[in-house]
Motif scaffolding. Structure first.
Motif, PDB file in Angstrom:
ATOM      1  N   ARG A  22       0.809  -1.208   0.000  1.00 23.38           N
ATOM      2  CA  ARG A  22       0.000   0.000   0.000  1.00 23.38           C
ATOM      3  C   ARG A  22       0.851   1.271   0.000  1.00 23.38           C
ATOM      4  N   GLN A  25       1.842   2.065  -3.391  1.00 24.42           N
ATOM      5  CA  GLN A  25       0.686   2.540  -4.149  1.00 24.42           C
ATOM      6  C   GLN A  25       0.423   4.007  -3.864  1.00 24.42           C
ATOM      7  N   GLU A 222      -9.539   3.626  -5.935  1.00 27.16           N
ATOM      8  CA  GLU A 222      -8.484   2.712  -5.487  1.00 27.16           C
ATOM      9  C   GLU A 222      -7.758   2.072  -6.656  1.00 27.16           C
ATOM     10  N   PHE A 226      -3.868   1.388  -7.376  1.00 25.79           N
ATOM     11  CA  PHE A 226      -3.618  -0.049  -7.352  1.00 25.79           C
ATOM     12  C   PHE A 226      -2.844  -0.507  -8.583  1.00 25.79           C
TER      13      PHE A 226
END
Length: 479
Positions: A22, A25, A222, A226
């Motif tokens: 994450r 990202q 997202e 992602f």
């Protein structure tokens, strides 16, 4: 084959980490940058392990030591071939720059992106003012770095990994091969800081109401961070322009890119011959003149422009597809960046790490100053959107600028996206790997810092005047 296999493994690992971690990202780090950093750490670790294995002589000899001594040199030798890869792939990247792009009239370019061009040129030339000026007034006397050291800031920030790698032969010809490592380190720090600093500024701007649309980074879908495009939203990679029973479309486009590179190399050969004939020196055979030190990749860009003009004027079938050209360009760039970062010499960087960090900090400060002070006062509508795209591009790559712009203007409702894209057609031939970026390094070496610094100061003053005049005329037109 082992070298290619290694790069593929690194890119797959980089993509997996980009998809599953994450923090990566949120940083929007490209998989190629992650892969390059992993490769850099792995090669450094293998070298340290090899040196340690050689330094000990245990009895009996353990299996791990025999394996390290036998196989690590083979791995590092294969990875050593990566050093030559960026210099080849950068020709491909720049040859693709204008291919497949319909070239509009110059008056249309000025009308749509003239103010953006003036601002982008101010930011870009200012990096030379900051970098070269710091070496002249501080770093040269304190750390003993040469005048050309000031050029690694704009080469890394404005040019990026591709330009830094492409200038490797130039750094070697002027007798300072370490410049490539410093420029690559600058490019790596630039793209990371562009994303981090850019996202901080985006958060501040949305809270202070500087953006045309009230949107926070948390509102970005997202899937955007992602890095996986949803199945029902996946665009086409390109269009087939010829029948495969005659020749595969991808093959044809590779051949056209090769033609553009050939034109660029022929232009470089012609310039080198001119330089050899007219350089005023005693022994022309041993003289490495100014134009002989110019890299080939900007001329490959001109080669691509020539191919595109021919196709636009004479090819009624329009066989060049922008989508396929971009696939060739972006694939080359992924492998280029991975190989370039992985082969940075840590030992070289550590010798002048302090002045390099000072240069990079000053470069970040200049870009932030331009956004908060110059852009806010001199750019027209959507000033923050225009400036944040420029900050991302001038510290990282064009994709970084577009990414930051997409955060604050996801539907491209402001004129910032069109102005930024139009400006690139006029900006790239000069800066970011263009003619000046190519000549600045040899000029710094042969002339010293003062002439290049004064040229850069004059350029900043010129573009500031253009920006002010354009802003005044735009204001009168709207009243």
């Amino acid at each position: 084959m082992l070298a290619f296999f290694g790069l593929c493994i690194l890119l797959l690992i980089g993509h997996w980490l980009r998809t599953h971690v994450r923090a990566l990202q949120l940083l929007y780090l490209p998989a190629c940058v992650i892969a390059g950093l992993i490769g850099l750490g792995a090669l450094y670790g293998l070298d340290e392990l090899f040196q340690y294995a050689l330094s000990i002589s245990p009895m009996p000899d353990p299996l791990w030591r025999r394996l390290v001594i036998e196989y690590v040199p083979e791995v590092t030798a294969a990875a050593g071939t990566w050093k030559s890869l960026p210099g080849l792939l950068i020709d491909v990247v720049f040859a693709c720059l204008f291919m497949g792009v319909k070239l509009p009239k110059f008056t249309s370019l000025l009308r749509r992106g003239g103010i953006q061009l003036a601002y982008g040129q101010t930011v870009a030339w200012g990096q030379y003012v900051v970098g070269v000026g710091l070496v002249i007034f501080l770093l040269g006397s304190v750390y003993g770095v040469p005048a050309v050291f000031g050029g690694v800031l704009p080469v890394g920030f404005e040019g990026g990994h591709g330009t830094a790698s492409g200038l490797g032969p130039t750094f070697e010809k002027i007798g300072w091969p370490a410049g490539k490592d410093y420029a690559l380190a600058s490019a790596t720090g630039g793209i990371v800081s562009a994303i981090v600093v850019g996202m901080i500024l985006v958060n501040i701007a949305t809270r202070l109401g500087w953006t045309a649309r009230r949107l926070s980074p948390a509102d970005v879908p997202e899937d955007d961070s992602f890095a996986i495009i949803p199945v029902d939203q996946r665009p086409s990679a390109g269009k087939l322009t010829v029948k495969s029973d005659a020749i595969e479309s991808f093959t044809l486009h590779l051949c056209l890119v090769g033609l553009a590179i050939m034109i660029g190399h022929l232009l470089h050969w012609g310039i080198s011959q001119f330089d050899r004939l007219y350089t005023l020196s005693g022994d022309l055979a041993d003289r490495k003149g100014l134009f002989a030190s110019m890299p080939k990749f900007p001329l490959c860009m001109i080669g691509g422009l020539i191919v595109q003009i021919w196709e636009q004027k004479f090819d009624r079938h329009k066989i060049i597809d922008l989508g396929l050209i971009r696939r060739i360009q972006n694939t080359s760039l992924d492998f280029l960046v991975t190989a370039a970062i992985a082969t940075i010499s840590i030992s070289v960087i550590s010798e002048s790490l302090a002045p390099l960090l000072i240069l990079m900090a000053a470069g970040i400060a200049w870009n932030v100053f331009c956004l908060l002070v110059l852009a806010r006062r001199l750019l027209p509508d959507a000033w923050f959107e225009r400036a944040i795209a420029e900050l991302g591009q001038s510290m990282g790559v064009t994709a970084t600028g577009l990414l930051l712009l997409r955060v604050v203007d996801p539907d491209y409702e402001t004129p910032a996206a069109d102005a930024f894209a139009t400006k690139q057609l006029m900006h790239e031939p000069i800066m970011g790997g263009g003619v000046w970026t190519s000549l600045a390094i040899p000029l710094l070496w042969y002339w010293g810092g003062w002439p290049v610094w004064l040229i850069s100061v004059g350029a900043v003053a010129f573009w500031l005047v253009v920006l002010i005049v354009a802003r005044v005329l735009r204001g009168r037109a709207t009243t």
